[in-house]
Design an enzyme around this catalytic site. Sequence first.
Site, mmCIF file in Angstrom:
data_model
loop_
_atom_site.group_PDB
_atom_site.id
_atom_site.type_symbol
_atom_site.label_atom_id
_atom_site.label_comp_id
_atom_site.label_asym_id
_atom_site.label_seq_id
_atom_site.Cartn_x
_atom_site.Cartn_y
_atom_site.Cartn_z
ATOM 1 N N ASP A 55 -7.542 7.102 8.439
ATOM 2 C CA ASP A 55 -6.785 6.500 7.492
ATOM 3 C C ASP A 55 -5.473 5.554 7.726
ATOM 4 O O ASP A 55 -4.739 6.293 8.582
ATOM 5 C CB ASP A 55 -6.186 7.561 6.310
ATOM 6 C CG ASP A 55 -5.738 6.987 4.867
ATOM 7 O OD1 ASP A 55 -5.029 5.958 5.001
ATOM 8 O OD2 ASP A 55 -6.349 7.179 3.875
ATOM 9 N N SER A 95 -4.717 3.275 -0.855
ATOM 10 C CA SER A 95 -5.641 4.108 -0.256
ATOM 11 C C SER A 95 -6.573 4.273 -1.461
ATOM 12 O O SER A 95 -7.994 4.659 -1.365
ATOM 13 C CB SER A 95 -5.137 5.525 0.217
ATOM 14 O OG SER A 95 -4.918 5.151 1.682
ATOM 15 N N ASP A 277 -2.325 7.768 8.688
ATOM 16 C CA ASP A 277 -1.827 7.095 7.636
ATOM 17 C C ASP A 277 -0.208 7.690 7.339
ATOM 18 O O ASP A 277 0.763 6.906 7.084
ATOM 19 C CB ASP A 277 -2.581 7.104 6.327
ATOM 20 C CG ASP A 277 -1.664 6.482 5.034
ATOM 21 O OD1 ASP A 277 -1.430 5.255 5.222
ATOM 22 O OD2 ASP A 277 -1.528 7.022 4.157
ATOM 23 N N HIS A 281 3.137 5.507 7.699
ATOM 24 C CA HIS A 281 4.274 5.242 6.811
ATOM 25 C C HIS A 281 5.567 5.751 7.256
ATOM 26 O O HIS A 281 6.475 5.194 6.932
ATOM 27 C CB HIS A 281 4.081 6.076 5.440
ATOM 28 C CG HIS A 281 2.864 5.328 4.596
ATOM 29 N ND1 HIS A 281 3.320 4.512 3.762
ATOM 30 C CD2 HIS A 281 1.742 5.893 4.380
ATOM 31 C CE1 HIS A 281 1.996 4.236 3.210
ATOM 32 N NE2 HIS A 281 1.153 5.070 3.289
ATOM 33 N N ASP A 319 -9.420 2.288 6.418
ATOM 34 C CA ASP A 319 -9.270 2.025 4.921
ATOM 35 C C ASP A 319 -8.422 0.836 4.873
ATOM 36 O O ASP A 319 -8.356 -0.013 3.800
ATOM 37 C CB ASP A 319 -9.185 2.938 3.833
ATOM 38 C CG ASP A 319 -7.775 3.911 4.246
ATOM 39 O OD1 ASP A 319 -7.418 3.498 5.474
ATOM 40 O OD2 ASP A 319 -7.419 4.450 3.477
ATOM 41 N N HIS A 320 -7.328 0.564 5.614
ATOM 42 C CA HIS A 320 -6.396 -0.437 5.892
ATOM 43 C C HIS A 320 -5.731 -0.255 7.024
ATOM 44 O O HIS A 320 -5.624 0.771 7.622
ATOM 45 C CB HIS A 320 -5.634 -0.540 4.388
ATOM 46 C CG HIS A 320 -4.949 0.628 4.148
ATOM 47 N ND1 HIS A 320 -4.056 1.631 4.952
ATOM 48 C CD2 HIS A 320 -5.379 1.698 3.198
ATOM 49 C CE1 HIS A 320 -3.794 2.636 4.313
ATOM 50 N NE2 HIS A 320 -4.492 2.929 3.275
ATOM 51 N N HIS A 408 1.323 -0.228 3.641
ATOM 52 C CA HIS A 408 0.078 -0.715 4.081
ATOM 53 C C HIS A 408 0.289 -2.431 4.306
ATOM 54 O O HIS A 408 1.232 -2.919 3.989
ATOM 55 C CB HIS A 408 -1.158 -0.363 3.196
ATOM 56 C CG HIS A 408 -1.062 0.916 2.763
ATOM 57 N ND1 HIS A 408 -1.972 1.258 1.849
ATOM 58 C CD2 HIS A 408 -0.818 2.041 3.165
ATOM 59 C CE1 HIS A 408 -2.100 2.580 1.643
ATOM 60 N NE2 HIS A 408 -1.280 2.977 2.586
#
Length: 452
Positions: A55, A95, A277, A281, A319-320, A408
Amino acid sequence: MFRRIFSGILSAAVLAGGLGFNGLPAEASNKGNPVAEELSMPQEPVDNVIFMIPDGFSSGYNMIYRHYKERAPVWDRFLKGMVTTHSSDNTITDSAAAATAMATGVKTNNGTLGMDPDGNELETILQAANRNGKSTGVVVTATVTHATPAAFLSHVSTRSNQAEAARQYIDSGKVDILLGGGLHYFLPETEGGGQEERNLVEEATSDGYQVVKDRDGLLGIEEGRVLGLFADGAMAPEFHRGETDEPSLREMTSAAIELLSRDEDGFFLMVEGSQIDRAGHGNDAAWAMGDTEAFEEAVMEVLEFAEKDDNTLVVMAGDHDTGGFSLGCCGSRVTDVSLLQNVTATGAYMEDKLNSDRSNVREVVKMYTPITLTDSEAARIREADMPAEEITRIVSERSGIGWTSTNHTGVMVPVFAYGPGSEQLKGLIDNTDLPEFIAKAYGITLGNEKNK
Ligand SMILES: [Zn+2]
């Protein structure tokens, strides 16, 4: 384990250190090239698919990880192309929309799980595999009801409604192995949980799931369906897992493969490296690398199984991007990624170790990083509103690493694949092409209408 893996397919990737990049077609549009519609799948359908989702992982993470490990990541040899990630209502996906696209082949609005923008429920690739008689599994290090797993397993209009996702999991019974954090969402309020009335742990047990809550419990299971909830919320960052009794991502992945591969009809397994992920962040470069390493160990486990099995397709894509993580910062070409190798705690963990007037800031940073703070760096942390962020900012500056966001970003992410049919995946694709590709590899249909 580690040594045995390196004697196999992976050794060439590691030793060659090669990128093996296929190059992108010049005519590819920014809305994605519908590769799945053009694919033919001449070989026999595969029995098993393992979908690995780190992620937040983009090419910035990949390149920084290469320098962090001082070798190529094991997946680099299997690079197939790049993936566009926009959602139906935003150039930058969240997400929930990203995972819905990757699970159903349909773009949706940010925040929505397993439904199109009009609120229609979509079949996910996991549900389609279940409908075709396959066993299914989901392994994550976030809560099992977090956006990525929930998009494969439920239909919820608001991603924050994790209690609703949990109810749908138990009511549908379509997942056989479910491992991660999030016990809170399965327990009733009377036991401090997030369910108004139901006790989903008890219901799961009477439905035939073995419910386990720690590493020993998981490793003791030999067969059957499993609900493993190893933390109340998200599981620990890999740096700090040793202070818990949680299994590693590799151990969960290995257990899932062991149990699912007993089904002669095959299986579908989704494994998410959820913590990458979270680190992004927080603009926490060392945490991102620590959890990418944990994810790579899970990928090694998967590749070892796929190599032996010979009937398993492995697909891996983030996913990004999270954070706009890049090698190079602030007008300088000087980098020192190796510094991150000696960082052993997240910024949040270091913040917790600061005393009330933060007078021990030099000692704390020295304890968990190789950095001796300058006077001005120490002052920045002492005066910061959010000291964890200031610590990770200094670690990034010292490493020559840049960030553009604490959310993101919309850059493309690399896609990797290994196993029968993997050569069909190439070029610039859209995230909605991935479940179509997986369905084709299985020889099954995913009945949702695409809407790029
Ligand atoms: Zn995120």
